[in-house]
Design an enzyme around this catalytic site. Structure first.
Site, mmCIF file in Angstrom:
data_model
loop_
_atom_site.group_PDB
_atom_site.id
_atom_site.type_symbol
_atom_site.label_atom_id
_atom_site.label_comp_id
_atom_site.label_asym_id
_atom_site.label_seq_id
_atom_site.Cartn_x
_atom_site.Cartn_y
_atom_site.Cartn_z
ATOM 1 N N ARG A 121 0.812 -1.227 0.000
ATOM 2 C CA ARG A 121 0.000 0.000 0.000
ATOM 3 C C ARG A 121 0.845 1.276 0.000
ATOM 4 O O ARG A 121 0.360 2.362 0.368
ATOM 5 C CB ARG A 121 -0.978 0.040 1.181
ATOM 6 C CG ARG A 121 -1.941 -1.126 1.194
ATOM 7 C CD ARG A 121 -3.099 -0.879 2.135
ATOM 8 N NE ARG A 121 -3.960 -2.046 2.173
ATOM 9 C CZ ARG A 121 -3.814 -3.049 3.023
ATOM 10 N NH1 ARG A 121 -2.844 -3.024 3.908
ATOM 11 N NH2 ARG A 121 -4.628 -4.069 2.979
ATOM 12 N N LYS A 143 3.670 11.761 -10.388
ATOM 13 C CA LYS A 143 2.838 10.960 -11.290
ATOM 14 C C LYS A 143 3.581 9.677 -11.595
ATOM 15 O O LYS A 143 4.727 9.710 -12.077
ATOM 16 C CB LYS A 143 2.592 11.708 -12.607
ATOM 17 C CG LYS A 143 1.496 12.741 -12.536
ATOM 18 C CD LYS A 143 1.188 13.242 -13.944
ATOM 19 C CE LYS A 143 0.163 14.326 -13.955
ATOM 20 N NZ LYS A 143 -0.043 14.892 -15.304
ATOM 21 N N ARG A 241 -1.796 22.808 -13.123
ATOM 22 C CA ARG A 241 -0.801 21.803 -13.510
ATOM 23 C C ARG A 241 -1.004 21.357 -14.959
ATOM 24 O O ARG A 241 -0.058 20.949 -15.635
ATOM 25 C CB ARG A 241 -0.861 20.592 -12.560
ATOM 26 C CG ARG A 241 0.194 19.551 -12.868
ATOM 27 C CD ARG A 241 0.356 18.511 -11.778
ATOM 28 N NE ARG A 241 1.377 17.555 -12.155
ATOM 29 C CZ ARG A 241 1.871 16.626 -11.364
ATOM 30 N NH1 ARG A 241 1.446 16.506 -10.131
ATOM 31 N NH2 ARG A 241 2.816 15.797 -11.797
ATOM 32 N N ASN A 245 0.861 20.504 -20.071
ATOM 33 C CA ASN A 245 0.535 19.714 -21.266
ATOM 34 C C ASN A 245 0.604 20.539 -22.548
ATOM 35 O O ASN A 245 0.148 20.079 -23.593
ATOM 36 C CB ASN A 245 -0.858 19.091 -21.107
ATOM 37 C CG ASN A 245 -0.889 18.120 -19.943
ATOM 38 O OD1 ASN A 245 0.047 17.352 -19.745
ATOM 39 N ND2 ASN A 245 -1.937 18.174 -19.135
ATOM 40 N N HIS A 248 1.151 18.889 -25.884
ATOM 41 C CA HIS A 248 1.075 17.432 -25.697
ATOM 42 C C HIS A 248 -0.083 16.775 -26.442
ATOM 43 O O HIS A 248 0.044 15.633 -26.864
ATOM 44 C CB HIS A 248 1.022 17.085 -24.208
ATOM 45 C CG HIS A 248 2.372 17.179 -23.543
ATOM 46 N ND1 HIS A 248 3.116 18.344 -23.522
ATOM 47 C CD2 HIS A 248 3.130 16.256 -22.896
ATOM 48 C CE1 HIS A 248 4.242 18.127 -22.883
ATOM 49 N NE2 HIS A 248 4.281 16.868 -22.492
#
Ligand code: NAD
Ligand code: GLY
Length: 362
Positions: A121, A143, A241, A245, A248
């Protein structure tokens, strides 16, 4: 050995430092504060392991250390590889207080980080990124993921590292093409948040390509500073955030249309950034002379500025698969100026095909 620069990701109790400098992998005990007396499990691959694993074990002292060398490449960022890492942790009876260290590029960092997020976990982990892309982007922000046949990074978790150690000396062995691919993500920071940094990149493009240590360290430190700020503001990508991108959605379509593996991710992002800039100008938000500046810097860094020859319909279909599509509407990060970006679906979507046809013919 250069003076180490520290940036911090401020996330309350889960805050952590990013250390950036040459020779960090030659400093015995540098990681002791994050590991204590715990056992260590290193995840690396069969390219980076032979180059840097020896140095890493050299600074870890006499504690128990085990490692796994994954086969190199994005094709191995899978559930099967994740399972093989977890099998090794279980077979080695690593306890919940063990620390996992990822030593490699974004693939190793993402999959090793996901193993750390899921083993018992969640155990602590440290990122030791060795590609420029990983040093300026993927190692920071928590991430972690593996790919699925249905798409990239579809299975993963947010799991922040305890520290990120960027030894800039590891870039000495990085192929030129990979270095340029990482620079695409560096340019991205200048475009979304800091016009002055973009100007610095224009002035130092040649130094960066020549791997001047001071220029690289500065570019990495600034990039980590910008990324750390955005992650602290919006850890789970509910808002700002998403600016990371930029280029992208176009870039992912390029990677897909060209056939995965033909273009490096950073190369596709570079051409995608140029497309996003041209689109922003077409919508009247960015000055045409700024589009030219962006193209010029991208080319100066050895990166492509245009997509491969693809039909607009195929390209649009590939863009629509992207995770950034919401409610059937494509959302794009567009530029209002160099240093100012916004995520928006507020553009004539019905004309997207016509706009893409125009862009792909340019
Ligand atoms: P990569 O990890 O495949 O590394 C590129 C190549 O360089 C590989 O062959 C690798 O073995 C080799 N390499 C690594 N370090 C080296 C060194 N110092 N010397 C010589 N060779 C070296 O690719 P990448 O560009 O680092 O990362 C791409 C991955 O990162 C993708 O899977 C992408 O999804 C992920 N990513 C994640 C995030 C995030 O926020 N987690 C952000 C961006 C990208
Ligand atoms: N590379 C995108 C992010 O970390 O959010």
């Amino acid at each position: 050995m250069s003076e180490r620069i520290e940036q911090r990701v401020e996330l309350g109790e889960r805050s952590y430092p990013i250390w950036i400098g040459g020779g960090l992998l030659s400093e015995p005990g540098i990681l002791d504060a994050f590991i204590g007396a715990a056992d260590v499990f290193v995840v690396t691959n069969d390219v980076v392991g032979p180059l840097y694993l020896h140095a890493l074990t050299g600074i870890l002292g006499t504690r128990r250390i085990d490692h796994v060398e994954l086969p190199d490449g994005e094709a191995h960022k899978t559930m099967a590889t994740l399972e093989s890492i977890l099998d090794r942790l279980i077979a080695g009876r690593f306890a919940r207080d063990a620390v996992l260290i990822t030593l490699g590029g974004g693939v190793v960092g993402d999959i090793g980080g996901f193993a750390a997020a899921t083993y018992q976990r969640g155990i602590r982990f440290i990122q030791l990124p060795t590609t420029l892309l990983a040093q300026v982007d993927s190692a920071v922000g928590g991430k972690t993921a593996v790919n699925h046949p249905g798409g990239k990074n579809l299975i993963g978790a947010f799991h922040q590292p305890s520290a990120v150690l960027v030894d800039t000396d590891t870039l000495a062995t990085l192929p030129d093409r990979e270095l340029s691919a990482g620079l695409a993500e560096v340019v991205k920071y200048g475009l979304i948040v800091d016009a002055e940094f973009f100007g610095w990149l224009e002035a130092h493009a040649a130094d960066l390509l020549a791997r001047d240590p001071a220029a690289l360290q500065y570019a990495i430190a600034q990039s980590c500073r910008f990324k750390a700020r955005l992650v602290a503001e919006d850890e789970r990508e509910q808002g700002r955030r998403a600016l990371l991108n930029l280029g992208h959605t176009y870039g992912h379509a390029i990677e897909r249309c060209a056939g995965y593996g033909q273009w490096l991710h950073g190369e596709a992002v570079a051409a995608g950034i140029c497309m996003a800039a041209a689109f922003s100008a077409r919508l009247g938000t960015l000055k045409p002379q700024d589009v030219e500046r962006i193209r010029k810097l991208t080319a100066a860094l050895g990166l492509p500025t245009t997509p491969p020859p693809v039909g607009a319909e195929e390209f649009l279909a590939a863009m629509s698969i992207d995770k950034k599509v919401a409610g059937g509407r494509i959302r794009l990060v567009l530029l209002r100026a160099i240093g100012a970006a916004e995520l928006t679906a507020d553009f004539p979507q019905d004309d997207m095909l016509a706009l893409l046809t125009e862009q792909l013919q340019q």
